[in-house]
Design a protein around this motif. Structure first.
Motif, PDB file in Angstrom:
ATOM      1  N   ASP A 220      13.264  21.518  26.634  1.00 12.38           N
ATOM      2  CA  ASP A 220      13.177  21.859  27.931  1.00 12.38           C
ATOM      3  C   ASP A 220      13.062  23.304  28.046  1.00 12.38           C
ATOM      4  O   ASP A 220      12.426  23.701  28.908  1.00 12.38           O
ATOM      5  N   THR A 221      12.487  23.791  26.887  1.00 11.87           N
ATOM      6  CA  THR A 221      12.794  25.642  27.396  1.00 11.87           C
ATOM      7  C   THR A 221      10.943  25.349  27.017  1.00 11.87           C
ATOM      8  O   THR A 221      10.116  25.891  27.685  1.00 11.87           O
ATOM      9  N   VAL A 223       9.141  22.497  28.474  1.00 16.37           N
ATOM     10  CA  VAL A 223       8.409  21.834  29.547  1.00 16.37           C
ATOM     11  C   VAL A 223       8.349  23.447  30.091  1.00 16.37           C
ATOM     12  O   VAL A 223       7.769  23.679  31.189  1.00 16.37           O
ATOM     13  N   ARG A 224       9.716  23.957  31.151  1.00 12.58           N
ATOM     14  CA  ARG A 224       9.858  25.098  31.787  1.00 12.58           C
ATOM     15  C   ARG A 224       9.036  25.986  31.609  1.00 12.58           C
ATOM     16  O   ARG A 224       8.173  26.970  32.686  1.00 12.58           O
ATOM     17  N   LEU A 225       8.521  25.893  30.564  1.00 15.68           N
ATOM     18  CA  LEU A 225       7.177  27.739  29.814  1.00 15.68           C
ATOM     19  C   LEU A 225       6.500  26.975  30.859  1.00 15.68           C
ATOM     20  O   LEU A 225       4.974  28.252  31.229  1.00 15.68           O
ATOM     21  N   GLN A 227       5.250  24.416  32.310  1.00 13.02           N
ATOM     22  CA  GLN A 227       5.081  23.981  33.608  1.00 13.02           C
ATOM     23  C   GLN A 227       5.353  25.215  34.935  1.00 13.02           C
ATOM     24  O   GLN A 227       4.195  25.165  35.612  1.00 13.02           O
ATOM     25  N   SER A 228       5.717  26.439  34.738  1.00 14.43           N
ATOM     26  CA  SER A 228       6.121  28.548  35.353  1.00 14.43           C
ATOM     27  C   SER A 228       4.383  28.403  35.633  1.00 14.43           C
ATOM     28  O   SER A 228       4.031  29.028  36.210  1.00 14.43           O
ATOM     29  N   SER A 240       4.586  17.248  35.222  1.00 11.36           N
ATOM     30  CA  SER A 240       4.651  16.927  36.037  1.00 11.36           C
ATOM     31  C   SER A 240       4.648  14.896  36.017  1.00 11.36           C
ATOM     32  O   SER A 240       5.168  14.853  37.809  1.00 11.36           O
ATOM     33  N   THR A 245       6.462  12.039  30.793  1.00 14.27           N
ATOM     34  CA  THR A 245       7.226  13.234  30.152  1.00 14.27           C
ATOM     35  C   THR A 245       8.177  12.033  28.474  1.00 14.27           C
ATOM     36  O   THR A 245       8.634  12.241  28.332  1.00 14.27           O
ATOM     37  N   LYS A 293       4.828  32.610  29.078  1.00 14.62           N
ATOM     38  CA  LYS A 293       5.712  33.188  29.358  1.00 14.62           C
ATOM     39  C   LYS A 293       4.596  33.948  30.627  1.00 14.62           C
ATOM     40  O   LYS A 293       4.297  35.156  29.467  1.00 14.62           O
TER      41      LYS A 293
END
Length: 376
Positions: A220-221, A223-225, A227-228, A240, A245, A293
């Motif tokens: 999850d970490t 993916v978040r980094l 994707q953002s 996406s 995924t 990030k």
């Protein structure tokens, strides 16, 4: 004497699992993207609207000595010309879902490639109504399969064409970290040592996710980094894709217990700054995906920093190679002073009337594109 058998169902495919990887390690094509775990997971996610067309070869004693990991589907060339296509399992996805399974190939016991692949191709070529073209993606330029395929085409009066040549960047790993640093350019060595010093003076933590129970949070970490960062650039990011995924979450459940997957997360002040997603197989580490990030911090290049941490771990584990996989030879991966491996997409096609239409139309389109480039 060889015995050939077609594997056409998921159940028959599953029954090969005990023998599949045992043959793979005896082949020249031994890599993670050809393991049973990788290919069966891909099929379970992407197999809809495709047919299994695996061909296996056994010797006189019943030993499995060859696998052609193929599938069949119908494609429309130019939107109107249907072709029945054979291609490798783990290739041919829509671009938005693409897994990038590099180093696909036929899996054949070393020393028997010409005999086994020759027999397989002879069988496939004899099946006139089964297929029109064979498109094989991301096969190593130096694979013994290439010359065998080309010769089979010449013997059968079939067309042979290299559709695409790309490169994978890899870096042989030395025995020590000091040797590794000495092998880098002065500029890259400066970036690494500068950020290592900065990180040592800050509240940083390197987390290694390599256990099934920790995967969900680590993934999850990542993916978040990832994707953002890409969404900020106005692009969707690979995660996406629901199929992309789903493939990786299912694959992780199989690879983590075998020590073949891990995620590195670099935290700064308790918050994730960078993540790196790796596969480990056969004394090699494959750097597959990352997330960063966008932040103003004393660490100038968090992507380079987390990769350098991962390389230090790989060297400590006595791994022998880091594979950055497919990429632009002049892009950011080139800074690591890596070497190049060529990978090809090749096309074999039967001599028939619609192949003539395909060739003529391809030439016309190529000519129009040349004219457009010349006048633009």
């Amino acid at each position: 004497m060889l015995t050939l058998e077609r594997i056409l169902t998921r159940e028959a495919f599953a029954r090969l699992e005990p023998e599949w990887d045992a043959l793979l390690v005896q082949s020249a094509a031994d890599t993670i993207t050809l393991t049973f775990d990788w290919l069966s997971t891909w099929w379970d996610v992407f197999g809809e609207d495709r047919e299994l067309m695996i061909l296996i070869a056994r010797d006189s004693g019943g030993e499995l000595i060859g696998i052609a990991p193929l599938l069949k589907r119908t494609v429309q060339h130019f939107g109107v010309l249907p072709f029945k296509r054979l291609e490798f399992i783990a290739s041919g996805e829509d671009e938005a879902d693409e897994i990038c399974s590099e180093y696909l190939d036929f899996i054949i016991k070393q020393g028997r490639e010409a005999e086994v692949l020759g027999a397989m191709l002879e069988h496939l070529i004899s099946q006139d109504s089964e297929w029109d073209e064979m498109v094989l993606t991301d096969i190593l330029e130096e694979s013994p399969s290439i010359s065998i395929l080309r010769n089979a085409c010449e013997d059968a009066a079939m067309s042979w064409r290299i559709l695409k040549t790309q490169h994978c960047i890899f870096l042989p790993l030395p025995r020590t970290w000091d040797e590794f640093l000495k092998g880098l350019s002065r500029g890259y060595r400066h970036k690494i040592t500068r950020d290592w010093r900065a990180a040592s003076s800050l509240d940083t933590e390197l987390v290694v996710v390599d256990k099934p129970d920790d995967f969900a949070n680590g993934f999850d970490t990542l993916v978040r980094l990832h994707q953002s960062r890409w969404i900020e650039k106005g692009r969707p990011g690979v995660f996406s894709s629901e199929k992309f995924t789903r493939f990786h979450t299912r694959l992780a459940a199989k690879l983590l217990p075998k020590g073949r997957l891990r995620i590195f997360i670099l935290n700064l002040n308790g918050e994730p700054l960078a993540a790196l997603y790796d596969f480990i197989y056969g004394r090699k580490v494959f750097y597959y995906q990352s997330g960063l990030k966008i932040a103003d911090t004393p660490i100038h290049s968090p992507g380079i920093l987390i990769r350098s941490y991962a390389m230090e771990v790989a060297i400590e584990e006595k791994l022998t190679e880091c594979d950055f996989m497919k990429g632009d030879p002049a892009g950011y991966k080139s800074g690591w002073q890596g070497k190049l491996r060529g990978i090809l997409q090749v096309r074999l096609a039967r001599a028939q009337s619609k192949e003539a239409i395909y060739n003529t139309t391809s030439k016309v389109i190529a000519g129009l594109r040349s004219i457009k480039r010349a006048v633009s």
